[in-house]
Design a protein around this motif. Structure first.
Motif, short mmCIF file in Angstrom:
data_model
loop_
_atom_site.label_atom_id
_atom_site.label_comp_id
_atom_site.label_asym_id
_atom_site.label_seq_id
_atom_site.Cartn_x
_atom_site.Cartn_y
_atom_site.Cartn_z
N GLY A 117 54.15 -11.19 76.57
CA GLY A 117 54.67 -12.54 76.60
C GLY A 117 53.83 -13.50 77.41
O GLY A 117 54.19 -14.68 77.56
N TYR A 118 52.71 -13.02 77.96
CA TYR A 118 51.89 -13.85 78.85
C TYR A 118 50.71 -14.49 78.14
O TYR A 118 49.91 -15.19 78.76
N SER A 120 45.02 -10.23 82.09
CA SER A 120 45.17 -11.12 80.93
C SER A 120 46.06 -12.32 81.23
O SER A 120 45.76 -13.45 80.81
N ALA A 121 47.15 -12.09 81.96
CA ALA A 121 48.05 -13.19 82.30
C ALA A 121 47.33 -14.21 83.18
O ALA A 121 47.52 -15.42 83.04
N THR A 122 46.47 -13.72 84.07
CA THR A 122 45.76 -14.61 84.98
C THR A 122 44.82 -15.53 84.23
O THR A 122 44.88 -16.77 84.37
N TRP A 123 43.92 -14.97 83.41
CA TRP A 123 42.96 -15.86 82.76
C TRP A 123 43.57 -16.62 81.59
O TRP A 123 43.06 -17.70 81.22
N ASN A 124 44.66 -16.13 81.01
CA ASN A 124 45.35 -16.93 79.99
C ASN A 124 45.89 -18.23 80.59
O ASN A 124 45.92 -19.26 79.92
N CYS A 184 50.36 -14.83 89.16
CA CYS A 184 50.44 -14.90 87.69
C CYS A 184 51.85 -14.56 87.24
O CYS A 184 52.67 -14.04 88.00
N SER A 185 52.12 -14.83 85.97
CA SER A 185 53.47 -14.65 85.44
C SER A 185 53.94 -13.21 85.45
O SER A 185 55.14 -12.94 85.45
N ARG A 186 53.01 -12.25 85.48
CA ARG A 186 53.39 -10.85 85.52
C ARG A 186 53.54 -10.32 86.94
O ARG A 186 54.38 -9.49 87.21
N CYS A 187 52.71 -10.79 87.85
CA CYS A 187 52.72 -10.26 89.22
C CYS A 187 53.77 -10.93 90.10
O CYS A 187 54.46 -10.26 90.88
#
Length: 395
Positions: free
Chosen positions: A48-49, A320-324, A293-296
């Motif tokens: 979802g990120y 991936s969530a970070t660079w997205n 990020c959205s996951r961490c």
């Protein structure tokens, strides 16, 4: 192969920031996106990120078809599969692609591509084998086969040795890319980080993108951001280390003395990927940075020390969530010049952050900026062949 010296037939840099209708199905699906490449076994669910307007997902390697089919039931975004034949097989003049053998029907390239689309892919990806340095015949065979395709829903992967970026070979590679009518996903092969194989590699890649703007950089790391700032039409960035760099087919990966395969983790402020073990050791006596990020959501960056697929999947999701989350800042810049100014400023900041972090943790010279990052921070800004002058305060 025609080595044309006239202006490139591909989209000129000034129009790279949009996806015109005549780009075809594949072009419209991927233009101005940075897709996440991930192994099938590390995707328990649809992520979802991924940025809905600038991201997407490519399932790679063993089991990719089945995993794509399952993900398509719940994932509405840009989705594709890459069997990554180039990991193990070398292209020849007679067999540039990996195709099914001993089958009564469906053993040709067109059928293999259609099967991906029937499976739920947004576009098809050619199963191109690895092209060694100094093998123009194999490169020409890929060109000939793709020119025969009568469809606009295909991305052609072009997995080549980093040696093709050297000036004496780049002209031939550029001519091959110009001769193909489909979007090209360029993959650079070499041990460890291919862009560190020779000092001029980052600059040579920029020169290639200036020659054939719109070409995508595939199976890469943050070089995808540099490429998108210098004329690339799209990028494919690996969630994990094995999908960010391509070890040449037939070669064993060079590793650091047989060390355990810990996940690599993106340190956002430093624009670098480092082993989870290296990060844990680095912060043994200091507080590790926390990721937002959205996951961490505040998880410390030394918290990915593990060898299980669960830990690796979590680290890859963080990456991936970070660079997205950075994609809109880059891709919504109004011009390529603005992209280059934004990206170089970000790289300069990251280079300087290495020294600041070393001071904070009281370990002089511990974190050293990766050589490509130093290059991105120092190479001249250029777009459409003209130097770019940053406005005051932009860097």
């Amino acid at each position: 192969m025609d080595d044309r010296t006239s202006a490139p037939s591909r989209t000129v840099a000034s129009s790279l920031l949009t996806s015109p209708p005549d780009h075809g199905t594949a072009g419209r699906a991927i233009t101005q996106r940075a897709l996440t490449l991930e192994r099938a076994n590390l995707l328990p669910e649809a992520p979802g990120y991924l940025h809905p307007d600038h991201g997407g997902l490519v399932v790679c390697g063993t089991g990719c078809s089945a995993r794509l089919h399952a993900l398509r039931r719940t994932f509405a975004g840009v989705l594709a599969e890459d069997c990554a034949a180039y990991e193990k097989e070398v292209a020849t003049t007679d067999a540039p692609f990996c195709l099914p053998e001993d089958v009564l029907f469906g053993g040709d390239l067109d059928s293999a591509l259609q099967e991906q689309l029937d499976n739920g892919a947004s576009f098809a990806i050619t199963p191109t084998r690895y092209i060694k340095a100094g093998d123009p015949a194999a490169l020409k065979a890929v060109v000939k086969a793709t020119k025969a395709l009568r469809r606009d829903d295909v991305v052609v992967t072009l997995p080549v040795s980093i040696g093709w970026l050297r000036p004496e070979a780049r002209t031939t590679l550029v001519a091959a890319i110009r001769a193909m009518e489909h979007p090209i996903a360029l993959i650079l092969g070499g041990q460890r980080d291919p862009l560190q194989q020779f000092a001029a590699a980052p600059q040579q890649l920029r020169e290639l993108l200036a020659d054939v703007p719109g070409t995508g950089l595939w199976r890469t790391d943050l070089a995808g951001f540099d490429a998108l700032a210098h004329g690339a039409g799209f990028a494919g960035i690996g969630a994990g280390g094995s999908l960010r760099h391509l070890v040449p087919a037939g070669e064993r990966a060079e590793t650091s003395g047989g060390a355990a395969n810990y996940p690599s983790v993106l340190i956002p402020s430093l624009l670098r990927f480092s082993s989870a073990k290296f990060i844990a050791d680095s912060y043994a006596n200091a507080t590790a940075p926390r990721c937002t990020c959205s996951r961490c959501q505040g998880r410390p960056l030394d918290d990915f020390l593990g060898l299980t697929n669960v830990v690796k999947a979590a680290a890859h999701a963080h990456n991936s969530a970070t660079w997205n989350a950075w994609l809109p800042d880059l891709l919504e810049q109004p011009t390529l010049a603005d992209r280059q100014i934004w990206w170089r400023a970000r790289c300069k900041q990251a280079v300087n952050a290495h020294a600041l972090e070393n001071t904070r943790i009281k370990q002089p010279n511990h974190f050293k900026p990766p050589k490509p990052l130093e290059k991105w921070a120092s190479l001249p800004l250029r777009t459409d062949g003209q130097a770019v002058t940053p406005p005051p305060g932009a860097e």
